[in-house]
Design an enzyme around this catalytic site. Structure first.
Site, PDB file in Angstrom:
ATOM      1  N   CYS A   1     -55.074  10.324 -86.398  1.00  0.00           N
ATOM      2  CA  CYS A   1     -54.055  10.533 -85.374  1.00  0.00           C
ATOM      3  C   CYS A   1     -54.527  10.101 -83.989  1.00  0.00           C
ATOM      4  O   CYS A   1     -53.711   9.904 -83.094  1.00  0.00           O
ATOM      5  CB  CYS A   1     -53.631  11.996 -85.350  1.00  0.00           C
ATOM      6  SG  CYS A   1     -54.994  13.122 -84.980  1.00  0.00           S
TER       7      CYS A   1
ATOM      8  N   LYS B   1     -44.689  11.421 -91.154  1.00  0.00           N
ATOM      9  CA  LYS B   1     -45.845  10.932 -90.401  1.00  0.00           C
ATOM     10  C   LYS B   1     -46.942  11.990 -90.282  1.00  0.00           C
ATOM     11  O   LYS B   1     -48.070  11.664 -89.929  1.00  0.00           O
ATOM     12  CB  LYS B   1     -45.430  10.436 -89.018  1.00  0.00           C
ATOM     13  CG  LYS B   1     -44.908  11.486 -88.065  1.00  0.00           C
ATOM     14  CD  LYS B   1     -44.455  10.850 -86.759  1.00  0.00           C
ATOM     15  CE  LYS B   1     -43.896  11.870 -85.781  1.00  0.00           C
ATOM     16  NZ  LYS B   1     -44.895  12.836 -85.340  1.00  0.00           N
ATOM     17  N   ASP B   2     -46.633  13.260 -90.605  1.00  0.00           N
ATOM     18  CA  ASP B   2     -47.649  14.311 -90.576  1.00  0.00           C
ATOM     19  C   ASP B   2     -48.499  14.339 -91.842  1.00  0.00           C
ATOM     20  O   ASP B   2     -49.548  14.992 -91.865  1.00  0.00           O
ATOM     21  CB  ASP B   2     -46.995  15.688 -90.404  1.00  0.00           C
ATOM     22  CG  ASP B   2     -46.392  15.889 -89.019  1.00  0.00           C
ATOM     23  OD1 ASP B   2     -46.774  15.151 -88.100  1.00  0.00           O
ATOM     24  OD2 ASP B   2     -45.539  16.786 -88.876  1.00  0.00           O
TER      25      ASP B   2
ATOM     26  N   ARG C   1     -51.162   6.548 -79.482  1.00  0.00           N
ATOM     27  CA  ARG C   1     -50.461   5.292 -79.782  1.00  0.00           C
ATOM     28  C   ARG C   1     -49.450   4.957 -78.700  1.00  0.00           C
ATOM     29  O   ARG C   1     -49.405   3.827 -78.191  1.00  0.00           O
ATOM     30  CB  ARG C   1     -49.749   5.430 -81.148  1.00  0.00           C
ATOM     31  CG  ARG C   1     -48.793   4.289 -81.474  1.00  0.00           C
ATOM     32  CD  ARG C   1     -47.945   4.618 -82.709  1.00  0.00           C
ATOM     33  NE  ARG C   1     -47.161   5.829 -82.525  1.00  0.00           N
ATOM     34  CZ  ARG C   1     -45.985   5.876 -81.909  1.00  0.00           C
ATOM     35  NH1 ARG C   1     -45.452   4.778 -81.390  1.00  0.00           N
ATOM     36  NH2 ARG C   1     -45.325   7.018 -81.796  1.00  0.00           N
ATOM     37  N   ARG C   2     -48.615   5.934 -78.337  1.00  0.00           N
ATOM     38  CA  ARG C   2     -47.630   5.683 -77.286  1.00  0.00           C
ATOM     39  C   ARG C   2     -48.310   5.414 -75.955  1.00  0.00           C
ATOM     40  O   ARG C   2     -47.899   4.515 -75.205  1.00  0.00           O
ATOM     41  CB  ARG C   2     -46.684   6.888 -77.158  1.00  0.00           C
ATOM     42  CG  ARG C   2     -45.745   7.064 -78.329  1.00  0.00           C
ATOM     43  CD  ARG C   2     -45.018   8.399 -78.255  1.00  0.00           C
ATOM     44  NE  ARG C   2     -44.083   8.568 -79.369  1.00  0.00           N
ATOM     45  CZ  ARG C   2     -43.699   9.738 -79.844  1.00  0.00           C
ATOM     46  NH1 ARG C   2     -44.166  10.856 -79.313  1.00  0.00           N
ATOM     47  NH2 ARG C   2     -42.846   9.808 -80.860  1.00  0.00           N
TER      48      ARG C   2
ATOM     49  N   ARG D   1     -41.182  19.643 -73.636  1.00  0.00           N
ATOM     50  CA  ARG D   1     -41.505  18.290 -73.161  1.00  0.00           C
ATOM     51  C   ARG D   1     -40.375  17.723 -72.304  1.00  0.00           C
ATOM     52  O   ARG D   1     -40.621  17.117 -71.260  1.00  0.00           O
ATOM     53  CB  ARG D   1     -41.797  17.379 -74.351  1.00  0.00           C
ATOM     54  CG  ARG D   1     -43.039  17.800 -75.117  1.00  0.00           C
ATOM     55  CD  ARG D   1     -43.330  16.864 -76.276  1.00  0.00           C
ATOM     56  NE  ARG D   1     -44.430  17.383 -77.091  1.00  0.00           N
ATOM     57  CZ  ARG D   1     -45.398  16.636 -77.625  1.00  0.00           C
ATOM     58  NH1 ARG D   1     -45.414  15.339 -77.426  1.00  0.00           N
ATOM     59  NH2 ARG D   1     -46.341  17.182 -78.345  1.00  0.00           N
TER      60      ARG D   1
ATOM     61  N   ARG E   1     -48.305  18.607 -74.466  1.00  0.00           N
ATOM     62  CA  ARG E   1     -48.086  19.273 -75.747  1.00  0.00           C
ATOM     63  C   ARG E   1     -46.833  20.120 -75.625  1.00  0.00           C
ATOM     64  O   ARG E   1     -46.275  20.283 -74.550  1.00  0.00           O
ATOM     65  CB  ARG E   1     -49.290  20.156 -76.096  1.00  0.00           C
ATOM     66  CG  ARG E   1     -50.463  19.419 -76.696  1.00  0.00           C
ATOM     67  CD  ARG E   1     -50.386  19.351 -78.207  1.00  0.00           C
ATOM     68  NE  ARG E   1     -50.542  20.663 -78.826  1.00  0.00           N
ATOM     69  CZ  ARG E   1     -50.141  20.938 -80.062  1.00  0.00           C
ATOM     70  NH1 ARG E   1     -49.538  20.034 -80.785  1.00  0.00           N
ATOM     71  NH2 ARG E   1     -50.317  22.153 -80.571  1.00  0.00           N
TER      72      ARG E   1
END
Length: 375
Positions: free
Chosen positions: A256, A93-94, A140-141, A164, A158
């Site tokens: 992104c 996904k990167d 998105r989340r 996290r 971040r």
């Protein structure tokens, strides 16, 4: 997809180590280690891990502010092209959706692509208290969380996985929960932190989430031992699914910062894709689903693979065009290149424009179905 030879002799394994480039984070080195061990088995060569520092490892701020997904990729690609490593491993996904000249991408079997909630006491999105503080670094989340629970206080965060998790589960936690990817926690052996694996009807994952990209110089495929190893490493159902998802993303020209989710699967001889484009505040979102039949794997292996890949890409483009026609560019920061340029492939069998099951799940949460207390 590389055009693998169908017959021919295989030369003895080389004596020099195969150098595999990776970012230096715990997650990156762990997932690279899995690939390295498999390449060692398949080639018979020793494997050396080469850590490459990327801008994404040293800059601070949101991903969008740092320059997008390519911030994690450029340094690895430069190391690959200038010969400091022979293979590079990325989170797929990167990768930017545009192919990189001179490089070829292989996709090992995908881990579960879904997102997860990590909260104390086994709480779920449904049972979080009203006004709960939930951390994520993903627009998105955040948008999809706000769509089903507009009362939540979604906090931009971040840091690496441990940082996290500590924000929600540590002794000095300042959040009620964080949202992370199942795949990363699984690869790190941290699934005990998960309180809910979120249904894709509630939160569509990022395009390519859960998949790895193993990238090599295209010229390296002249080595029959490495070419055969990469052929064996490539997983066709994963490749077709992520091709569809990334074709959608590329057609939308969604970066992104755009709240776009996509989830494709290969089932019953078809590739099926569902995609979501949301407003950043979660107040509105569009969902579209479609599927397309895959041609049989007959005749030339290379020609059959190309034909099946083309079907997956065409499906992604058609779903993107449908979303654009429905007004997706009004909801999210997209460059509307797909509008007005329909794909001329055979039409996919379209699912109903409104998925009743998806909408019912969202409505149950949005309209008070959640059971969390106000405080």
């Amino acid at each position: 997809m590389p055009k693998w030879g169908e017959t021919g002799s295989v030369s003895p394994a080389g004596t020099t180590p195969l150098r595999v480039g990776t970012r230096g984070s715990a997650l990156a080195t762990t997932q690279t280690g899995h690939v390295a061990r498999r390449l060692e088995e398949l080639t018979g060569r020793d494997v050396e891990i080469v850590r490459i520092r990327t801008d994404g490892d040293v800059l601070t701020g949101s991903l969008a502010q740092m320059g997008g997904t390519g911030v994690f990729v450029t340094a690895l690609r430069e190391a690959l092209l200038d010969g400091r490593c022979d293979v590079a491993v990325h989170s797929l996904k990167d990768l930017p959706t545009e192919p990189a000249p001179g490089l070829t991408v292989i996709t090992p079997e995908r881990e579960n692509p879904r997102d997860v909630l990590c909260a104390r006491g086994g709480l779920t999105i449904t049972t979080l208290r009203r006004g709960a503080r939930v951390g994520t670094g993903s627009p998105r989340r955040a948008a999809q969380l706000r769509s089903v629970r507009p009362d939540l206080d979604v906090v931009d965060i971040r840091g690496n996985v441990d940082t996290r998790l500590a924000r929600a589960l540590g002794e000095e936690a300042d959040l009620d929960a964080v949202v992370l990817a199942y795949a990363g926690l699984a690869r790190l052996g941290r699934l005990e932190a998960v309180s809910e694996v979120i249904d894709t009807a509630i939160m569509a994952p990022a395009a390519g989430q859960g998949a790895l990209a193993v990238e090599v110089r295209t010229s390296s495929l002249d080595d029959p031992v490495l070419a055969r190893a990469l052929h064996d490493l490539d997983h066709e159902p994963t490749r077709l699914a992520v091709l569809a998802e990334r074709a959608l993303l590329g057609r939308l020209e969604a970066g992104c910062a755009a709240p776009v989710g996509a989830h494709a699967v290969v089932e019953d001889g078809d590739v099926a894709l569902t995609a979501v484009v949301a407003r950043v505040d979660g107040a509105e979102q569009l969902t579209h689903s479609a599927r397309a039949a895959l041609p049989p794997s007959a005749g030339s292996l290379a020609a059959a693979a190309t034909a099946r890949d083309d079907v997956a890409r065409g499906l992604g483009a058609r779903v993107a065009d449908a979303l654009l026609a429905d007004g997706a560019a009004r909801l999210a920061p997209l460059r509307e290149t797909g509008a007005g340029t329909p794909v001329l492939d055979a039409p996919a069998a379209e699912a109903p424009a409104t998925d009743r099951a998806v909408e019912a799940a969202r409505e149950q949460l949005r309209d008070g179905g959640y059971r969390g207390a106000a405080e």
